[in-house]
Design a protein around this motif. Structure first.
Motif, mmCIF file in Angstrom:
data_model
loop_
_atom_site.group_PDB
_atom_site.id
_atom_site.type_symbol
_atom_site.label_atom_id
_atom_site.label_comp_id
_atom_site.label_asym_id
_atom_site.label_seq_id
_atom_site.Cartn_x
_atom_site.Cartn_y
_atom_site.Cartn_z
ATOM 1 N N ALA A 23 0.724 -1.292 -0.109
ATOM 2 C CA ALA A 23 -0.119 -0.206 0.127
ATOM 3 C C ALA A 23 0.861 1.259 0.068
ATOM 4 O O ALA A 23 0.448 2.051 -0.614
ATOM 5 N N ASP A 24 1.969 1.341 0.553
ATOM 6 C CA ASP A 24 2.890 2.414 0.872
ATOM 7 C C ASP A 24 3.487 2.586 -0.770
ATOM 8 O O ASP A 24 3.628 3.720 -0.873
ATOM 9 N N GLU A 25 4.043 1.603 -1.165
ATOM 10 C CA GLU A 25 4.593 1.804 -2.605
ATOM 11 C C GLU A 25 3.787 2.268 -3.823
ATOM 12 O O GLU A 25 3.942 2.884 -4.234
ATOM 13 N N LYS A 26 2.270 1.931 -3.199
ATOM 14 C CA LYS A 26 1.240 2.406 -4.400
ATOM 15 C C LYS A 26 0.992 3.800 -4.287
ATOM 16 O O LYS A 26 0.785 4.649 -4.913
ATOM 17 N N ILE A 27 0.966 4.338 -2.861
ATOM 18 C CA ILE A 27 0.898 5.683 -2.695
ATOM 19 C C ILE A 27 2.166 6.650 -3.027
ATOM 20 O O ILE A 27 1.956 7.551 -3.772
ATOM 21 N N PHE A 91 8.058 10.339 -16.311
ATOM 22 C CA PHE A 91 8.761 9.541 -15.437
ATOM 23 C C PHE A 91 9.091 8.177 -15.996
ATOM 24 O O PHE A 91 7.909 7.499 -16.031
ATOM 25 N N ASN A 92 10.065 7.526 -15.602
ATOM 26 C CA ASN A 92 10.378 6.042 -15.962
ATOM 27 C C ASN A 92 10.665 5.584 -14.606
ATOM 28 O O ASN A 92 11.923 5.835 -14.248
ATOM 29 N N LEU A 93 10.079 4.782 -13.767
ATOM 30 C CA LEU A 93 10.521 4.174 -12.660
ATOM 31 C C LEU A 93 11.613 3.114 -12.813
ATOM 32 O O LEU A 93 11.141 2.196 -13.829
ATOM 33 N N ILE A 94 12.785 3.159 -12.151
ATOM 34 C CA ILE A 94 13.638 1.889 -12.484
ATOM 35 C C ILE A 94 13.671 0.976 -11.170
ATOM 36 O O ILE A 94 13.723 0.081 -11.300
ATOM 37 N N LYS A 95 13.620 1.811 -9.877
ATOM 38 C CA LYS A 95 13.690 1.103 -8.817
ATOM 39 C C LYS A 95 12.721 1.753 -7.743
ATOM 40 O O LYS A 95 12.845 2.964 -7.488
ATOM 41 N N VAL A 96 12.005 1.084 -6.893
ATOM 42 C CA VAL A 96 11.016 1.406 -5.834
ATOM 43 C C VAL A 96 11.285 0.560 -4.728
ATOM 44 O O VAL A 96 11.268 -0.678 -4.562
ATOM 45 N N GLU A 97 12.117 1.034 -3.684
ATOM 46 C CA GLU A 97 12.789 0.057 -2.763
ATOM 47 C C GLU A 97 12.495 0.547 -1.217
ATOM 48 O O GLU A 97 12.791 1.650 -0.981
ATOM 49 N N SER A 120 16.617 15.489 -20.522
ATOM 50 C CA SER A 120 16.199 14.188 -19.853
ATOM 51 C C SER A 120 17.468 13.893 -18.828
ATOM 52 O O SER A 120 18.629 14.583 -18.942
ATOM 53 N N GLY A 121 17.131 13.237 -17.873
ATOM 54 C CA GLY A 121 18.297 12.747 -16.884
ATOM 55 C C GLY A 121 17.517 11.567 -15.894
ATOM 56 O O GLY A 121 16.725 10.995 -16.419
ATOM 57 N N HIS A 122 18.431 11.588 -14.991
ATOM 58 C CA HIS A 122 17.979 10.759 -13.861
ATOM 59 C C HIS A 122 17.764 11.098 -12.566
ATOM 60 O O HIS A 122 18.198 12.295 -12.389
ATOM 61 N N TYR A 123 16.947 10.368 -11.660
ATOM 62 C CA TYR A 123 16.663 10.979 -10.265
ATOM 63 C C TYR A 123 16.882 9.853 -9.362
ATOM 64 O O TYR A 123 16.710 8.845 -9.751
ATOM 65 N N ASN A 124 17.246 10.356 -8.126
ATOM 66 C CA ASN A 124 16.969 9.555 -6.928
ATOM 67 C C ASN A 124 16.411 10.133 -5.789
ATOM 68 O O ASN A 124 16.775 11.312 -5.617
ATOM 69 N N LEU A 125 15.301 9.696 -5.149
ATOM 70 C CA LEU A 125 14.431 10.159 -4.326
ATOM 71 C C LEU A 125 14.540 9.458 -2.977
ATOM 72 O O LEU A 125 14.342 8.215 -3.003
ATOM 73 N N LEU A 126 14.671 10.089 -2.003
ATOM 74 C CA LEU A 126 14.215 9.392 -0.595
ATOM 75 C C LEU A 126 12.817 10.058 -0.135
ATOM 76 O O LEU A 126 12.586 11.180 0.205
ATOM 77 N N PHE A 127 11.969 9.193 0.106
ATOM 78 C CA PHE A 127 10.693 9.394 0.763
ATOM 79 C C PHE A 127 10.820 8.992 2.058
ATOM 80 O O PHE A 127 11.285 7.943 2.393
ATOM 81 N N ARG A 128 9.968 9.789 3.017
ATOM 82 C CA ARG A 128 9.968 9.415 4.241
ATOM 83 C C ARG A 128 8.379 9.743 4.623
ATOM 84 O O ARG A 128 7.820 10.521 4.265
ATOM 85 N N LYS A 129 7.849 8.819 5.541
ATOM 86 C CA LYS A 129 6.600 8.934 6.021
ATOM 87 C C LYS A 129 6.627 9.835 7.277
ATOM 88 O O LYS A 129 7.099 9.413 8.320
ATOM 89 N N ILE A 130 6.141 10.942 7.045
ATOM 90 C CA ILE A 130 5.836 11.945 8.296
ATOM 91 C C ILE A 130 4.567 12.180 8.349
ATOM 92 O O ILE A 130 3.872 12.782 7.540
#
Length: 142
Positions: A23-27, A91-97, A120-130
């Motif tokens: 569910a978190d990944e879907k969000i 956006f093209n997702l490569i990895k969601v971990e 174009s380019g690449h990105y990495n994101l850090l998500f946090r549940k706050i």
């Protein structure tokens, strides 16, 4: 008979594939989808709803590190000041971990098709549940 057996096996494993995405990944995936839609409507304020609205938000881009939600929004407004600059985002997702119950790491590719020239380019994101909400606390886009 072999085709029937293959079909039955696929049906047995299909629920496992569906459940593999939490569910978190879907969000998180929905947040990125919502950001894409907002960008493509030219709505930077709605695009920024995926980010942590805090002075500790960190954005790393080609010009270095920017701290803070308002500073990040101001940079977006300065660098993408109209339809020709904003273009159409994909956006093209490569990895969601999942790193922990509180953090997700996302790697992907972005592309802007625009009149001012495609980029174009690449990105990495850090998500946090706050406070029960998943937000981007760090964005490194190149």
């Amino acid at each position: 008979m072999r085709t029937l057996l293959t079909a039955v096996c696929l049906l047995c494993f299909l629920p496992m594939v569906t459940l593999a995405q939490s569910a978190d990944e879907k969000i998180i995936r929905q947040t990125l989808h919502d950001q894409t839609e907002a960008w493509n409507k030219g709505d930077l304020e709605a695009f920024m709803k995926g980010y942590w609205n805090d002075d500790s938000l960190m954005f790393v881009g080609k010009n270095g590190v920017t701290y803070g939600y308002q500073n990040t929004l101001a940079n977006y407004k300065k660098n993408y000041n109209g339809p020709d600059q904003m273009g159409t985002l994909t956006f093209n997702l490569i990895k969601v971990e999942r790193l922990s119950p509180e953090y997700y790491f996302v790697v992907g590719k972005w592309h802007l098709k625009r009149n001012a020239g495609d980029v174009s380019g690449h990105y990495n994101l850090l998500f946090r549940k706050i406070k029960g909400t998943w937000v981007i606390i760090t964005d490194h886009s190149s």
